[in-house]
Design a protein around this motif. Structure first.
Motif, PDB file in Angstrom:
ATOM      1  N   PHE A  16       0.830  -1.204   0.000  1.00 22.28           N
ATOM      2  CA  PHE A  16       0.000   0.000   0.000  1.00 22.28           C
ATOM      3  C   PHE A  16       0.869   1.260   0.000  1.00 22.28           C
ATOM      4  N   PRO A  17       0.292   2.367  -0.444  1.00 23.53           N
ATOM      5  CA  PRO A  17      -1.086   2.525  -0.905  1.00 23.53           C
ATOM      6  C   PRO A  17      -1.281   2.067  -2.348  1.00 23.53           C
TER       7      PRO A  17
ATOM      8  N   PRO B  78      -5.528   9.918  -8.796  1.00 26.36           N
ATOM      9  CA  PRO B  78      -4.927  10.607  -7.646  1.00 26.36           C
ATOM     10  C   PRO B  78      -5.443  10.119  -6.299  1.00 26.36           C
ATOM     11  N   VAL B  79      -6.399   9.186  -6.284  1.00 21.19           N
ATOM     12  CA  VAL B  79      -7.019   8.726  -5.041  1.00 21.19           C
ATOM     13  C   VAL B  79      -6.274   7.505  -4.510  1.00 21.19           C
ATOM     14  N   SER B  80      -5.856   7.545  -3.267  1.00 17.06           N
ATOM     15  CA  SER B  80      -5.109   6.453  -2.647  1.00 17.06           C
ATOM     16  C   SER B  80      -6.004   5.626  -1.745  1.00 17.06           C
ATOM     17  N   ILE B  81      -5.748   4.333  -1.734  1.00 16.08           N
ATOM     18  CA  ILE B  81      -6.492   3.389  -0.894  1.00 16.08           C
ATOM     19  C   ILE B  81      -5.501   2.702   0.036  1.00 16.08           C
ATOM     20  N   GLY B  82      -5.675   2.852   1.332  1.00 10.68           N
ATOM     21  CA  GLY B  82      -4.782   2.245   2.298  1.00 10.68           C
ATOM     22  C   GLY B  82      -3.478   3.014   2.414  1.00 10.68           C
ATOM     23  N   SER B  83      -2.629   2.567   3.319  1.00 15.35           N
ATOM     24  CA  SER B  83      -1.338   3.207   3.535  1.00 15.35           C
ATOM     25  C   SER B  83      -0.422   2.255   4.284  1.00 15.35           C
ATOM     26  N   ALA B  84       0.870   2.524   4.205  1.00 17.60           N
ATOM     27  CA  ALA B  84       1.873   1.789   4.968  1.00 17.60           C
ATOM     28  C   ALA B  84       2.580   2.786   5.868  1.00 17.60           C
ATOM     29  N   SER B  85       2.604   2.523   7.154  1.00 16.79           N
ATOM     30  CA  SER B  85       3.162   3.455   8.122  1.00 16.79           C
ATOM     31  C   SER B  85       4.607   3.795   7.797  1.00 16.79           C
TER      32      SER B  85
END
Length: 334
Positions: free
Chosen positions: A45-46, A51-58
């Protein structure tokens, strides 16, 4: 009775000598990468649609994505698609002092009968020399296509495990002078001003993404040049092996063997990238101690390893290193 101390001293000297000889012997260690337990899957992720992001990585920032979710590819009549961005585990890199040692292949050691110089760490050979010398190997590792993840999207690289590059077969990898003949631009970045600029790259990579404009810098690890496995500023095994691995990927870009896969230019296919964009990659340690959480496993090129490298270099059994290379892939789903 007077002979006892001398005999004890002689025995101690012999024991120390045998231990030193054993310690100087380079052994090949490693294990196969477990695709479930040894991979930091949050580094995927993401995932972005336009341009829209789904999820994330800390602690793992994303690169810039296309401004529109709609894309066009194909000729003579372009087809309409959806722009997708995803981080894929795509390559493996070995970094080891032992020639013909493959840590990511379970510690496989080969003897093809071809001579190869032995690596070193600091003064491990007892001659007082500083720095370190590393061999490196580069594997094609399309993990997502193997497990079927996102396979229907048609964007990810397929195929099987393949050894794409071996330093033992490249006479320029451990020879700075021969490497200079292939990359003479190294002379432009050997001066103090160019090296001092790498401090800014180190700071940027440690809090976000590296500065792609400072392409001659490997952030906190050091300088990209020379494009060899000879590391002059050896701070520790993790730092030095990371630098050797990053130099290898940069070298493959310069040779046209690694291409660009991120950004709007990559929507319809890979493109030549002779100067590596460092922000396209993330680095995760797989050997000797896998880094499976995003804060220690989704490292942009050049990020400092000070906070996560303790206990990840193990004497004798863990002095060879393996890295999983995460690559940003931008594509147009047709």
């Amino acid at each position: 009775m007077r002979r006892v101390p001398w005999l004890a001293a002689l025995g101690l000297a012999v024991g120390v000598g045998l231990w030193s000889a054993h310690a100087a012997t380079q052994v090949c260690t490693g294990r196969f990468v477990n695709p479930i337990a040894d991979v930091c899957w949050e580094c995927l992720f993401p995932i972005s649609i336009g341009p829209v992001s789904i999820g994330s990585a800390s602690g793992a920032p994303d690169t810039n994505n296309p401004s529109s979710p709609i894309c066009f590819c194909g000729s003579p009549i372009p087809r309409i698609g959806l722009s997708l961005g995803v981080w894929e585990p795509a390559r493996l890199v070995d970094v080891t002092r032992t020639p013909w040692c493959f840590p990511n292949l379970g510690g496989l050691s080969l003897d093809p009968g071809l001579p190869a110089a032995r690596g070193r760490t600091g003064s491990s050979l007892g001659d007082g020399a500083a720095g370190s010398v590393w061999h490196a190997h580069y594997y094609v590792y399309p993990l997502l296509s193997w497990i079927g993840a996102l396979i229907d999207l048609g964007c990810l690289e397929g195929g099987g495990l393949d050894i794409a590059w071996i330093s033992e077969l490249d006479p320029t990898w451990l020879d700075d002078e021969l490497s200079f003949l292939l990359n003479p631009e190294a002379a432009l970045f050997a001066g103090l001003p160019a090296q001092a600029a790498c401090a800014a790259d180190c700071a940027a990579a440690s809090v976000g993404l590296p500065l792609d404009g400072l392409f001659w810098c490997a952030g906190c690890q050091g300088g990209m040049y020379p494009l060899t496995g000879n590391v002059t500023a050896h701070v520790g095994g993790v730092q030095a092996s990371l630098l050797a691995a990053q130099r290898l990927v940069y070298r493959l870009h310069r040779a046209g063997l690694a291409w660009g896969t991120s950004g709007s230019r990559a929507l319809c296919g890979r493109y030549p990238m002779p100067v590596m964009q460092k922000s396209q990659y993330r680095w995760q340690m797989t050997q000797p101690v896998p880094a499976t959480s995003p804060r220690v496993g989704c490292n942009p090129t050049g990020r400092s390893s000070v906070l996560w490298e303790p206990l990840r270099e193990v004497p004798v059994s863990g002095e060879s290193f393996g890295y999983l290379l995460w690559r940003k892939r931008t594509c147009c789903i047709l």
